[in-house]
Write an enzyme that holds these catalytic residues in place. Structure first.
Site: not given
Ligand code: AMP
Length: 220
Positions: A13, A88, A127, A162, A173
């Site tokens: 993404k 999400r 990653r 990360r 996740r």
């Molecule tokens: P990402 O970088 O998009 O993979 O997000 C990393 C983490 O941030 C996720 O595993 C959640 O803990 C939190 N997070 C990011 N966006 C959201 C969202 N829209 N709703 C809830 N948690 C989020």
């Protein structure tokens, strides 16, 4: 124009959103990046979300919605936005409609990326991401390693893994994705704005290829 990125973690993404930002001149906003920055800077928001993120759990809707609402009202997003990692949950999707409607906007395109689970796990655990937020390049230590270990090819900044890119956290996740996030794909399908594509080495299709297709569709 409002574009949203859907798909499990590790499907690409961020990569697609980054290319679209460059090619379309619309800003990419990643909720994950906003939270990671807040954690690094030890802000009250960072303290609130750190525990959820470390475990690979979703941050509560009300917290995420408030952050996005504030961000969407900033002047640099007047011409549009590419939302990466939001919505999400169904609740977030419904709230987003309302937030956009206030400014006579709507989601124009929901890009949904699909990758086989074993490939996702391989990708996420290998990653490495650039620490420079202006660059955000992504490498894979086996499939697409940087020329110099731990250093970004593009900007020379340090690469890191990360904190939530561990095998244990990935399981949570993915569970959060399949249980809570995947159902909103249907929400956008019903609104006729869904563009789904597989991203997989098995069919030799990368995130970069999807971004190219999307740019062609939008520029037509
Ligand atoms: P990402 O970088 O998009 O993979 O997000 C990393 C983490 O941030 C996720 O595993 C959640 O803990 C939190 N997070 C990011 N966006 C959201 C969202 N829209 N709703 C809830 N948690 C989020």
């Amino acid at each position: 124009m409002v574009i949203i990125m859907l798909g499990a973690p590790g499907t690409g993404k961020g990569t697609v959103a980054g290319i679209l930002q460059e090619k379309l001149g619309i800003k990419q906003v990643s909720t994950g990046d906003i939270f990671r920055k807040a954690i690094k800077e030890k802000t009250p928001l960072g303290n609130e979300v750190a525990g959820y993120m470390e475990k690979g759990l979703l941050v509560p809707d009300e917290v995420v919605i408030k952050v996005v609402d504030e961000r969407l009202n900033q002047p640099d997003l007047e011409n549009g936005v590419i939302l990466d990692g939001f919505p999400r949950t169904k609740e977030q999707a419904i709230k987003l409609e309302k937030m956009l409607a206030k400014n006579n906007k709507k989601v124009d395109m929901a890009i949904n990326l699909i990758t086989p689970e074993e490939e996702i796990i391989e990708r996420i655990s290998n990653r490495r991401v650039c620490t420079n937020q202006e660059c955000k390049a992504v490498f894979n230590v086996t499939m697409n390693p940087p020329k110099q270990d731990g250093i970004c090819d593009k900007c020379g900044s340090a690469l890191i893994q990360r904190k939530d890119d561990t095998k244990e956290t990935i399981k949570n996740r993915l569970k959060a994705y399949y249980e809570t996030s995947e159902p909103i794909v249907e929400f956008y399908k019903e609104k006729n704005v869904l563009y789904s594509s597989e991203v997989s080495t098995k069919i030799n299709k990368l995130a970069e290829d999807v971004a190219k297709e999307v740019v062609e569709i939008i520029k037509k």
